[in-house]
Design a protein around this motif. Structure first.
Motif, PDB file in Angstrom:
ATOM      1  N   GLY A  69       0.818  -1.209   0.000  1.00 15.18           N
ATOM      2  CA  GLY A  69       0.000   0.000   0.000  1.00 15.18           C
ATOM      3  C   GLY A  69       0.855   1.264   0.000  1.00 15.18           C
ATOM      4  O   GLY A  69       0.512   2.254  -0.653  1.00 15.18           O
ATOM      5  N   GLU A  70       1.970   1.223   0.726  1.00 16.91           N
ATOM      6  CA  GLU A  70       2.877   2.378   0.730  1.00 16.91           C
ATOM      7  C   GLU A  70       3.487   2.616  -0.642  1.00 16.91           C
ATOM      8  O   GLU A  70       3.695   3.757  -1.048  1.00 16.91           O
ATOM      9  CB  GLU A  70       4.000   2.171   1.747  1.00 16.91           C
ATOM     10  N   ILE A  71       3.791   1.536  -1.350  1.00 18.37           N
ATOM     11  CA  ILE A  71       4.318   1.682  -2.709  1.00 18.37           C
ATOM     12  C   ILE A  71       3.278   2.383  -3.585  1.00 18.37           C
ATOM     13  O   ILE A  71       3.599   3.282  -4.360  1.00 18.37           O
ATOM     14  CB  ILE A  71       4.729   0.309  -3.284  1.00 18.37           C
ATOM     15  N   PHE A  75       3.311   6.269  -5.445  1.00 16.14           N
ATOM     16  CA  PHE A  75       2.888   6.582  -6.810  1.00 16.14           C
ATOM     17  C   PHE A  75       1.849   7.701  -6.792  1.00 16.14           C
ATOM     18  O   PHE A  75       1.928   8.638  -7.589  1.00 16.14           O
ATOM     19  CB  PHE A  75       2.320   5.353  -7.526  1.00 16.14           C
ATOM     20  N   CYS A  76       0.876   7.594  -5.877  1.00 21.14           N
ATOM     21  CA  CYS A  76      -0.164   8.630  -5.784  1.00 21.14           C
ATOM     22  C   CYS A  76       0.455  10.003  -5.526  1.00 21.14           C
ATOM     23  O   CYS A  76       0.080  10.989  -6.161  1.00 21.14           O
ATOM     24  CB  CYS A  76      -1.160   8.294  -4.666  1.00 21.14           C
ATOM     25  N   THR A 114       6.686  10.850 -13.580  1.00 21.57           N
ATOM     26  CA  THR A 114       6.231  10.121 -12.394  1.00 21.57           C
ATOM     27  C   THR A 114       6.883   8.749 -12.329  1.00 21.57           C
ATOM     28  O   THR A 114       7.383   8.339 -11.277  1.00 21.57           O
ATOM     29  CB  THR A 114       4.694   9.972 -12.411  1.00 21.57           C
ATOM     30  N   LEU A 115       6.880   8.032 -13.436  1.00 21.18           N
ATOM     31  CA  LEU A 115       7.453   6.688 -13.444  1.00 21.18           C
ATOM     32  C   LEU A 115       8.960   6.707 -13.218  1.00 21.18           C
ATOM     33  O   LEU A 115       9.494   5.832 -12.528  1.00 21.18           O
ATOM     34  CB  LEU A 115       7.109   5.980 -14.754  1.00 21.18           C
ATOM     35  N   VAL A 116       9.648   7.713 -13.766  1.00 22.03           N
ATOM     36  CA  VAL A 116      11.095   7.828 -13.556  1.00 22.03           C
ATOM     37  C   VAL A 116      11.401   8.017 -12.065  1.00 22.03           C
ATOM     38  O   VAL A 116      12.383   7.475 -11.544  1.00 22.03           O
ATOM     39  CB  VAL A 116      11.685   8.980 -14.397  1.00 22.03           C
ATOM     40  N   MET A 117      10.565   8.743 -11.369  1.00 24.74           N
ATOM     41  CA  MET A 117      10.770   8.933  -9.924  1.00 24.74           C
ATOM     42  C   MET A 117      10.279   7.732  -9.121  1.00 24.74           C
ATOM     43  O   MET A 117      10.896   7.341  -8.135  1.00 24.74           O
ATOM     44  CB  MET A 117      10.041  10.202  -9.449  1.00 24.74           C
ATOM     45  N   TRP A 118       9.162   7.137  -9.552  1.00 21.26           N
ATOM     46  CA  TRP A 118       8.517   6.107  -8.753  1.00 21.26           C
ATOM     47  C   TRP A 118       9.187   4.738  -8.848  1.00 21.26           C
ATOM     48  O   TRP A 118       9.302   4.047  -7.833  1.00 21.26           O
ATOM     49  CB  TRP A 118       7.043   5.987  -9.158  1.00 21.26           C
ATOM     50  N   VAL A 119       9.618   4.337 -10.018  1.00 16.04           N
ATOM     51  CA  VAL A 119      10.165   2.984 -10.184  1.00 16.04           C
ATOM     52  C   VAL A 119      11.346   2.721  -9.254  1.00 16.04           C
ATOM     53  O   VAL A 119      11.365   1.684  -8.571  1.00 16.04           O
ATOM     54  CB  VAL A 119      10.494   2.704 -11.673  1.00 16.04           C
ATOM     55  N   ALA A 121      12.041   4.204  -6.414  1.00 17.95           N
ATOM     56  CA  ALA A 121      11.504   4.222  -5.050  1.00 17.95           C
ATOM     57  C   ALA A 121      10.730   2.940  -4.757  1.00 17.95           C
ATOM     58  O   ALA A 121      10.874   2.342  -3.685  1.00 17.95           O
ATOM     59  CB  ALA A 121      10.608   5.441  -4.840  1.00 17.95           C
ATOM     60  N   ALA A 122       9.914   2.506  -5.715  1.00 19.65           N
ATOM     61  CA  ALA A 122       9.138   1.278  -5.538  1.00 19.65           C
ATOM     62  C   ALA A 122      10.064   0.069  -5.424  1.00 19.65           C
ATOM     63  O   ALA A 122       9.819  -0.837  -4.614  1.00 19.65           O
ATOM     64  CB  ALA A 122       8.162   1.096  -6.696  1.00 19.65           C
ATOM     65  N   GLY A 123      11.122   0.050  -6.223  1.00 15.46           N
ATOM     66  CA  GLY A 123      12.097  -1.041  -6.135  1.00 15.46           C
ATOM     67  C   GLY A 123      12.756  -1.105  -4.774  1.00 15.46           C
ATOM     68  O   GLY A 123      12.897  -2.185  -4.183  1.00 15.46           O
ATOM     69  N   TRP A 124      13.159   0.043  -4.264  1.00 16.06           N
ATOM     70  CA  TRP A 124      13.789   0.101  -2.945  1.00 16.06           C
ATOM     71  C   TRP A 124      12.807  -0.327  -1.855  1.00 16.06           C
ATOM     72  O   TRP A 124      13.162  -1.069  -0.938  1.00 16.06           O
ATOM     73  CB  TRP A 124      14.322   1.502  -2.671  1.00 16.06           C
ATOM     74  N   MET A 125      11.584   0.125  -1.956  1.00 10.91           N
ATOM     75  CA  MET A 125      10.573  -0.237  -0.961  1.00 10.91           C
ATOM     76  C   MET A 125      10.257  -1.731  -1.030  1.00 10.91           C
ATOM     77  O   MET A 125      10.106  -2.392   0.009  1.00 10.91           O
ATOM     78  CB  MET A 125       9.310   0.600  -1.159  1.00 10.91           C
ATOM     79  N   ALA A 126      10.166  -2.290  -2.234  1.00  7.67           N
ATOM     80  CA  ALA A 126       9.917  -3.725  -2.387  1.00  7.67           C
ATOM     81  C   ALA A 126      11.088  -4.528  -1.824  1.00  7.67           C
ATOM     82  O   ALA A 126      10.883  -5.556  -1.160  1.00  7.67           O
ATOM     83  CB  ALA A 126       9.687  -4.068  -3.855  1.00  7.67           C
TER      84      ALA A 126
END
Length: 139
Positions: A69-71, A75-76, A114-119, A121-126
């Motif tokens: 959910g945080e990931i 993105f949001c 957005t995707l350039v910033m999020w991917v 971050a999402a990888g690190w969080m995962a």
């Protein structure tokens, strides 16, 4: 009540491609951020009103489901912020760019940024979810 139905069917029925999808995604991500802020205010208030419940809530937030959910929340935040800046820029400084072609292109650029910033971050969080909740990746 009929105006709500008209609004909801209008949102779902309009086929405006990138501009429409950016419009819908902007509203959905705004609601996601609003939901997070409401939950955050309530759970933080537990520190004063129910400290033992606060500890339980924090342990719940460490679960995999909340990590995913945080990931989604990140993105949001990214999309809502980038798209909001896009809209503000077009409204304030470049209103002549409110053409279909330029709006489509700017919506695509907003999603790409957005995707350039999020991917990453999402990888690190995962990675952190897998490492801390399942002991993967050593250490």
């Amino acid at each position: 009540m009929s105006s709500i139905k008209t609004t909801l069917t209008g949102y779902a029925g309009y086929r405006g491609r990138e501009g429409h999808w950016a419009f819908l995604l902007h509203r959905v991500t705004g609601l996601g951020v609003l939901l997070f802020l409401a939950i955050h205010i309530v759970d933080t208030s537990f520190v004063y009103f129910a400290p033992e419940l606060y500890d339980e809530v924090i342990n719940l937030y460490r679960s995999t489901v909340f990590g995913i959910g945080e990931i989604g929340l990140v993105f949001c935040l990214f999309f809502h912020g980038v798209n909001g800046l896009r809209i503000a820029y077009l409204d304030k400084f470049a209103s002549q760019n409110w053409t279909i072609e330029k709006t489509r292109r700017s919506a695509q650029i907003a999603l790409a940024v957005t995707l350039v910033m999020w991917v990453p971050a999402a990888g690190w969080m995962a990675y952190n979810i897998l490492h801390h909740n399942y002991g993967l990746f050593g250490g």
